[in-house]
Design a protein around this motif. Structure first.
Motif, PDB file in Angstrom:
ATOM      1  N   TYR A  97      60.007 -92.581  -7.015  1.00  0.00           N
ATOM      2  CA  TYR A  97      59.897 -92.007  -5.679  1.00  0.00           C
ATOM      3  C   TYR A  97      61.218 -92.116  -4.930  1.00  0.00           C
ATOM      4  O   TYR A  97      61.677 -91.159  -4.291  1.00  0.00           O
ATOM      5  CB  TYR A  97      58.778 -92.699  -4.901  1.00  0.00           C
ATOM      6  CG  TYR A  97      58.556 -92.076  -3.553  1.00  0.00           C
ATOM      7  CD1 TYR A  97      57.914 -90.848  -3.446  1.00  0.00           C
ATOM      8  CD2 TYR A  97      59.028 -92.680  -2.399  1.00  0.00           C
ATOM      9  CE1 TYR A  97      57.739 -90.239  -2.223  1.00  0.00           C
ATOM     10  CE2 TYR A  97      58.863 -92.074  -1.173  1.00  0.00           C
ATOM     11  CZ  TYR A  97      58.217 -90.856  -1.083  1.00  0.00           C
ATOM     12  OH  TYR A  97      58.055 -90.246   0.131  1.00  0.00           O
ATOM     13  N   ILE A 131      63.762 -89.113  -3.172  1.00  0.00           N
ATOM     14  CA  ILE A 131      64.029 -88.870  -1.751  1.00  0.00           C
ATOM     15  C   ILE A 131      65.460 -89.178  -1.342  1.00  0.00           C
ATOM     16  O   ILE A 131      65.849 -88.886  -0.223  1.00  0.00           O
ATOM     17  CB  ILE A 131      63.045 -89.640  -0.832  1.00  0.00           C
ATOM     18  CG1 ILE A 131      63.229 -91.153  -0.935  1.00  0.00           C
ATOM     19  CG2 ILE A 131      61.602 -89.250  -1.122  1.00  0.00           C
ATOM     20  CD1 ILE A 131      62.432 -91.929   0.098  1.00  0.00           C
ATOM     21  N   THR A 143      65.299 -96.218   4.176  1.00  0.00           N
ATOM     22  CA  THR A 143      63.884 -96.250   3.837  1.00  0.00           C
ATOM     23  C   THR A 143      63.673 -97.409   2.868  1.00  0.00           C
ATOM     24  O   THR A 143      64.423 -97.559   1.900  1.00  0.00           O
ATOM     25  CB  THR A 143      63.431 -94.942   3.177  1.00  0.00           C
ATOM     26  OG1 THR A 143      63.602 -93.887   4.105  1.00  0.00           O
ATOM     27  CG2 THR A 143      61.958 -95.031   2.788  1.00  0.00           C
ATOM     28  N   ARG A 154      56.205-104.029   6.189  1.00  0.00           N
ATOM     29  CA  ARG A 154      55.944-103.016   7.211  1.00  0.00           C
ATOM     30  C   ARG A 154      56.005-103.635   8.611  1.00  0.00           C
ATOM     31  O   ARG A 154      56.613-103.083   9.526  1.00  0.00           O
ATOM     32  CB  ARG A 154      54.570-102.387   6.974  1.00  0.00           C
ATOM     33  CG  ARG A 154      54.181-101.331   8.007  1.00  0.00           C
ATOM     34  CD  ARG A 154      52.781-100.798   7.763  1.00  0.00           C
ATOM     35  NE  ARG A 154      52.673-100.210   6.456  1.00  0.00           N
ATOM     36  CZ  ARG A 154      53.153 -99.010   6.149  1.00  0.00           C
ATOM     37  NH1 ARG A 154      53.755 -98.295   7.064  1.00  0.00           N
ATOM     38  NH2 ARG A 154      53.034 -98.536   4.940  1.00  0.00           N
ATOM     39  N   LEU A 192      58.666-102.861  11.794  1.00  0.00           N
ATOM     40  CA  LEU A 192      58.002-101.929  12.714  1.00  0.00           C
ATOM     41  C   LEU A 192      58.848-101.675  13.958  1.00  0.00           C
ATOM     42  O   LEU A 192      58.918-100.562  14.462  1.00  0.00           O
ATOM     43  CB  LEU A 192      56.631-102.497  13.105  1.00  0.00           C
ATOM     44  CG  LEU A 192      55.712-101.580  13.893  1.00  0.00           C
ATOM     45  CD1 LEU A 192      55.399-100.323  13.106  1.00  0.00           C
ATOM     46  CD2 LEU A 192      54.411-102.296  14.232  1.00  0.00           C
ATOM     47  N   VAL A 229      64.996 -97.585  10.543  1.00  0.00           N
ATOM     48  CA  VAL A 229      64.375 -98.053   9.307  1.00  0.00           C
ATOM     49  C   VAL A 229      62.959 -97.485   9.197  1.00  0.00           C
ATOM     50  O   VAL A 229      62.197 -97.544  10.158  1.00  0.00           O
ATOM     51  CB  VAL A 229      64.315 -99.597   9.252  1.00  0.00           C
ATOM     52  CG1 VAL A 229      63.595-100.056   7.986  1.00  0.00           C
ATOM     53  CG2 VAL A 229      65.712-100.178   9.323  1.00  0.00           C
ATOM     54  N   VAL A 230      62.633 -96.910   8.040  1.00  0.00           N
ATOM     55  CA  VAL A 230      61.281 -96.431   7.766  1.00  0.00           C
ATOM     56  C   VAL A 230      60.777 -97.188   6.541  1.00  0.00           C
ATOM     57  O   VAL A 230      61.516 -97.387   5.583  1.00  0.00           O
ATOM     58  CB  VAL A 230      61.277 -94.910   7.502  1.00  0.00           C
ATOM     59  CG1 VAL A 230      59.912 -94.446   7.001  1.00  0.00           C
ATOM     60  CG2 VAL A 230      61.662 -94.154   8.764  1.00  0.00           C
ATOM     61  N   VAL A 231      59.529 -97.655   6.606  1.00  0.00           N
ATOM     62  CA  VAL A 231      58.943 -98.351   5.461  1.00  0.00           C
ATOM     63  C   VAL A 231      57.906 -97.444   4.821  1.00  0.00           C
ATOM     64  O   VAL A 231      57.009 -96.951   5.495  1.00  0.00           O
ATOM     65  CB  VAL A 231      58.295 -99.680   5.885  1.00  0.00           C
ATOM     66  CG1 VAL A 231      57.645-100.350   4.679  1.00  0.00           C
ATOM     67  CG2 VAL A 231      59.318-100.593   6.524  1.00  0.00           C
ATOM     68  N   THR A 232      58.059 -97.185   3.529  1.00  0.00           N
ATOM     69  CA  THR A 232      57.087 -96.369   2.796  1.00  0.00           C
ATOM     70  C   THR A 232      56.464 -97.246   1.726  1.00  0.00           C
ATOM     71  O   THR A 232      57.178 -97.908   0.976  1.00  0.00           O
ATOM     72  CB  THR A 232      57.785 -95.190   2.111  1.00  0.00           C
ATOM     73  OG1 THR A 232      58.304 -94.335   3.103  1.00  0.00           O
ATOM     74  CG2 THR A 232      56.815 -94.429   1.239  1.00  0.00           C
ATOM     75  N   THR A 233      55.139 -97.268   1.681  1.00  0.00           N
ATOM     76  CA  THR A 233      54.510 -97.991   0.582  1.00  0.00           C
ATOM     77  C   THR A 233      54.029 -96.979  -0.441  1.00  0.00           C
ATOM     78  O   THR A 233      53.445 -95.962  -0.107  1.00  0.00           O
ATOM     79  CB  THR A 233      53.320 -98.825   1.064  1.00  0.00           C
ATOM     80  OG1 THR A 233      52.470 -97.996   1.830  1.00  0.00           O
ATOM     81  CG2 THR A 233      53.786 -99.979   1.918  1.00  0.00           C
ATOM     82  N   VAL A 234      54.351 -97.269  -1.691  1.00  0.00           N
ATOM     83  CA  VAL A 234      53.886 -96.426  -2.785  1.00  0.00           C
ATOM     84  C   VAL A 234      52.718 -97.168  -3.408  1.00  0.00           C
ATOM     85  O   VAL A 234      52.903 -98.186  -4.057  1.00  0.00           O
ATOM     86  CB  VAL A 234      55.010 -96.205  -3.804  1.00  0.00           C
ATOM     87  CG1 VAL A 234      54.482 -95.446  -5.013  1.00  0.00           C
ATOM     88  CG2 VAL A 234      56.146 -95.446  -3.154  1.00  0.00           C
ATOM     89  N   PRO A 235      51.494 -96.690  -3.180  1.00  0.00           N
ATOM     90  CA  PRO A 235      50.351 -97.465  -3.650  1.00  0.00           C
ATOM     91  C   PRO A 235      50.263 -97.456  -5.166  1.00  0.00           C
ATOM     92  O   PRO A 235      50.415 -96.416  -5.804  1.00  0.00           O
ATOM     93  CB  PRO A 235      49.142 -96.753  -3.029  1.00  0.00           C
ATOM     94  CG  PRO A 235      49.625 -95.424  -2.606  1.00  0.00           C
ATOM     95  CD  PRO A 235      51.098 -95.468  -2.487  1.00  0.00           C
TER      96      PRO A 235
END
Lengths: 635, 635
Positions: free
Chosen positions: A499, A503, A566, A591, A595, A600-606
């Motif tokens: 992922y 991106i 990210t 996360r 916050l 900064v952006v936090v993306t979780t890939v489940p």
């Protein structure tokens, strides 16, 4: 998604309805009389009784006052109904007191009306249900111990029926209202006939005035309080003008006709009940309602008596139902205007305002519990809000006519003005005479509600101002760095890296080293792995996973290496609740830590344990995130 | 991040310690005797009493049995200690029963030992604390009503001290142990002297055997139960061999010396107490411990008596502290081996295994509450696990010697074998004689714990197999589409679009239309806005926001338009809890809806109400996500 929860929901609340069926959910005059007039008509179940309760200190002398007081109230009713008839035609879309007051008098009177209406809708439910249950416990005294439980069950039933949608509730509820009307006609008819023929009625002549200890100002005050409590008969009068929008076309005409019928029926029943109570010498008791005593005396302990009690219960439940139609509708209007949370604005699956219905049920049930389901304890809180609304609504109409100056505006303004003055006076009488009997609670709560409504409005206004955007082009080049925290060479980590490289071109795998031996081993394996993404090992002398990561990311941003970072976190999603205890909640911690951090952006890939979990039946494509191993062959 | 919570945490638990200080946190022999032997030595506070309690049905005849029973137990103690001495040298890294049994006998015996140890550590805390508090309430009967409260406070104190780290707990606790040792030496010395000189001691000769109603098998069973309860004196003997790793170098030698000292002290105190109880004719009562009665008789009600009681309390608290050292250590070993949740593996800020300490404190406190802090109710559950561990540990050592066959292995195997047989027999006696007195609980719980440990292990094994990754190159080209749900042209939406266009070239803004009028207006504004991202309007006849979005994204994936879809959701983060009530939780709903869907990643771009929230003091860069408006000027 078609879960068993969904099946139960459909069973109880019905299938979802499309928005274009909204127009079909409208009421005929007959159904509207049942749904919208029940609040007003059902008041006869407790109005006479409330006056007698206040005057009970005078002994049976009370009975000599009850008919004159009732007659005055009926006169007031006629004035108010004529006044509201004008509102119906002026506001064919549904002229609730809030709308009329706000449009013609300004925001603050509008909010006063709104707050008064909200409290009164809640009290309509609490008072009607507890009074309805009193009709049942009058017939079956053994049930008296379960009063609160029965009340709560009735409120819950109403909530469910209303969540199903407005037309079905009308259809389900028409019959009992008409049964009540018939029973009241028979009761008053037979009662008056017996009185006229001198049949087996034991008529006691009230003792002569003046009553010892009650004279002058004290007596006047007592009689005023009896009048104020009796005014509860007029609650619900505004329901029809609020609900013009729910009528079949032509809405205004149908509503006006229904209003006239409602007023005639209410006046006849209220006066009839008071006359019979006076001549049958019926005084309120704590275990049996006045109407029940009347029924027992007129009908004897037979089927007709029980039918009267059942239909009394039924129409009072319908009265509560009026509030279940009006409270959510007013809430949605207030939400649309930004005075209540937006969640009240949306119609649910069945076209009903679900959140408003639920909120009303909860608060009304709470009041019933707090007041132990006792009607006479709740009633002093009631009617004040109604008369405040009467006043504001009619004053608003006066302003309306003064502004429009249609032909005949003087006559209309005069009628509404008379109504406004009369109801304003009654409002003052209500507050003054009942103040120590619970009215003080309402005089506190209404201003409190106004404050809350205003604060909600201010929040939404500030929010709208803050998020308003006038810039033209948000598209721009940003140096975007992706940080992937890994704890080994695993499928979740590989999925996150797939992922991450999709991106951004600047991807950094990061490992927080707690044990130097383990980290050396990983560094070695990573070199062998050789996927083109470098591994950064962060030392953590204090064994914290978060602190080194936060520092690393902050440095990236602050030293200008990246405009935007990210963090792509592989998140283990266990299949069972026990699995949650066995895996660290690293994704959640990351996360939360970022916050409040800019850039900064936090993306979780489940990553779901058990691969089938994320591969649907008949899925035609592989999931590059959940199954990175298979992609290797493709690449 | 330096919050007031952090300040309080530092005040209570101390400053974080770096990992390289781990080696310094080791115990000298003297400190180790205080920390690791206190469990064993403190048993004299209740062991004699437990035997007498069982035999109390015999009246004072019980006293004639207590000394022989104690002597047999001391013999058993010597055998077990000699056996464990061999373990200390064979396992210098800390040879707990779990390690020894697992290494030599296999996984299942290892897990039996682990489960038995875990229960016994918990019971050590519960029994020692409740017995320690009994020493206090013996001296101050008025406190008896607060037994449970005092016990819980003591457990909480121990938890805090241990969360601060192991060395400080040793230093803080050495003094009271030595005070107890001194007081016991004085008590037994003075007591025996008084007996020898025939000083003011009233010695009652026990009545002659046989006691009426107690003979043959019944008497034998009773005496065996008395023996079984007295064996509680031996609990804690294994603590030193488990904790070899905590000793200063040379660990094995220091541990062996400490073990010998411990055994000598324990044997002398236990026998001494039993002899004095017999000759002073002291029988247990429900309000005062045997040791307290002895102290009162020997010292009188003076300072020496109170010092004895205080030091009894103190050493019993230390005994509980032994479990606070061992339970977390065993948990971390079990976690490392995959039998307990990984959270037990990590050392906290202060190098202590925080989660193990907290878990132990909670369960032990729960037991104290359930058993109302009564020592005699808890003790029948105790000692069983200890003897099961003794047996497994020594049987494991026999297997060890049989495998190694060092010089002299025969002698060593014989000694360990004798120990194993003796403790196995005692284990059976424990279970049989105390079964109906609470031992059945332990025989249920130990297998239950084993099942749980195995299931945890299976979970981690399956997980490791499932996530193991052998593919070489996760880097590959994926057609990546980004979907941005918007509800208007706002800063949060613009921020999300900035992010979306940064991570992909294929960005689609999506609006779910509930009200056709509003959506037409937005479509028009969007065209004017002209940012190069097309707006797709999804119709929603059932007013659901989620359903059209889910369908749209599924179509993208299934029709092959995208290998991977990211949904970038602008998430409103309110500043206060009340703000959460005023904004829909759309981001959360979207995340949940797609959690189980393949090929879809959900990213939330937080938008904090109040711009300063995401702009730190001294931040040198603008946040393109939080402040898209400012970027327009730059672009």
């Amino acid at each position: 998604m078609a879960s068993s929860f969904g099946a139960v929901k459909r069973l109880i609340f019905g299938r979802p309805l499309p928005s274009d069926r909204l127009d079909h959910e409208r009421l005929s005059k007959k159904t509207a009389l049942a749904v919208l007039s029940s609040d007003a008509i059902s008041s006869v179940a407790y109005a006479t009784e409330q006056t007698l309760l206040v005057l009970a200190v005078l002994g049976t002398a009370a009975l000599s006052y009850v008919v004159p007081i009732s007659a005055i109230i009926v006169g007031l009713l006629v004035l108010v109904v004529l006044s509201y008839r004008q509102t119906i035609f002026a506001y064919p879309g549904g002229g609730g007191s809030y709308t009329v007051a706000k449009d013609n008098l300004g925001t603050t009177p509008g909010l006063v009306a709104a707050a008064a209406l909200l409290t009164d809708y809640i009290l309509t439910v609490s008072v009607s249900i507890s009074s309805g249950v009193a009709a049942i416990t009058s017939a079956y005294p053994a049930l008296a111990a379960h009063t609160v439980g029965i009340c709560i069950a009735a409120v819950a039933l109403l909530a469910v029926v209303n969540l199903r949608g407005v037309r079905e509730s009308g259809a389900a509820f028409s019959v009992p209202t008409y049964v009540f009307i018939v029973m009241m006609v028979v009761l008053i008819g037979v009662g008056l006939y017996n009185l006229g023929t001198g049949a087996p009625v034991q008529v006691v002549q009230p003792v002569a005035r003046p009553v010892p200890g009650w004279a002058g100002l004290a007596l006047t005050f007592l009689l005023l309080r009896g009048f104020a409590e009796g005014c509860v008969a007029m609650t619900g009068t505004e329901a029809i003008s609020n609900g013009v929008g729910a009528f079949k076309s032509p809405g205004s005409k149908n509503a006006a006709i229904t209003l006239a019928w409602m007023a005639a029926i209410l006046a006849a029943f209220f006066l009839g009940t008071s006359v019979l109570a006076r001549h049958y010498t019926i005084m309120p008791t704590s275990t049996e309602t006045v109407l029940s005593q009347l029924g027992r005396r007129v009908f004897g302990q037979g089927a007709a008596y029980y039918l009267l009690q059942y239909s009394t219960f039924a129409i009072l439940v319908l009265a509560a139902n009026t509030a279940f139609a009006d409270f959510p509708r007013l809430s949605s209007i207030l939400a649309r205007d930004g005075y209540m949370p937006r969640q009240f604005m949306a119609r649910g699956d069945r076209l009903a305002f679900s959140n408003g219905i639920i909120a009303l049920a909860v608060v009304a049930a709470l009041l019933i519990v707090l007041f132990h389901g006792e009607t006479s304890a709740l009633i002093p809180l009631y009617a004040i809000g109604v008369f405040v609304c009467f006043t504001l609504s009619q004053a608003g109409m006066v302003a309306h006519w003064l502004r429009l100056r249609d032909p005949g505006w003087q006559r209309r303004a005069l009628l509404n003005g008379l109504g406004a003055i009369a109801t304003a006076l009654v409002s003052i009488v209500q507050i003054v005479t009942k103040f120590t009997h619970g009215a003080w609670i309402v005089t506190l709560i209404i201003p409190l509600i106004i404050v809350v409504l205003r604060r909600i409005h201010r929040h939404y206004e500030n929010f709208a101002r803050e998020v308003s955007y006038t810039g033209q082009s948000p598209l721009m080049f940003l140096h975007h760095t992706v940080v992937v925290p890994v704890n080994g060479i695993t499928k979740p980590a590989a999925g996150a890296l797939v992922y991450a490289t999709t991106i951004s071109e600047d991807v950094r795998a990061v490992y927080v080293a707690v044990d130097p031996e383990v980290s050396e081993r990983l560094r070695h394996r990573w070199e062998e792995w050789d996927i083109g993404v470098a591994l950064t090992v962060l030392e953590s002398p204090y064994r914290s996973i978060m602190r080194p990561l936060v520092t690393y990311v902050n440095d990236l941003v602050e030293r200008g290496h990246a405009d935007l970072v990210t963090i792509v976190v592989p998140e283990i999603v266990p299949r069972s609740w026990s699995g949650h205890l066995l895996h660290n909640k690293t994704a959640l911690f990351i996360r939360t830590a970022f916050l409040f951090r800019p850039n900064v952006v936090v993306t979780t890939v489940p990553y779901l344990i058990g691969r089938s979990a994320r591969v649907r039946d008949g899925a035609t494509r592989e999931d590059p995130i959940a199954e990175p191993a298979e992609l290797t062959a493709k690449a």
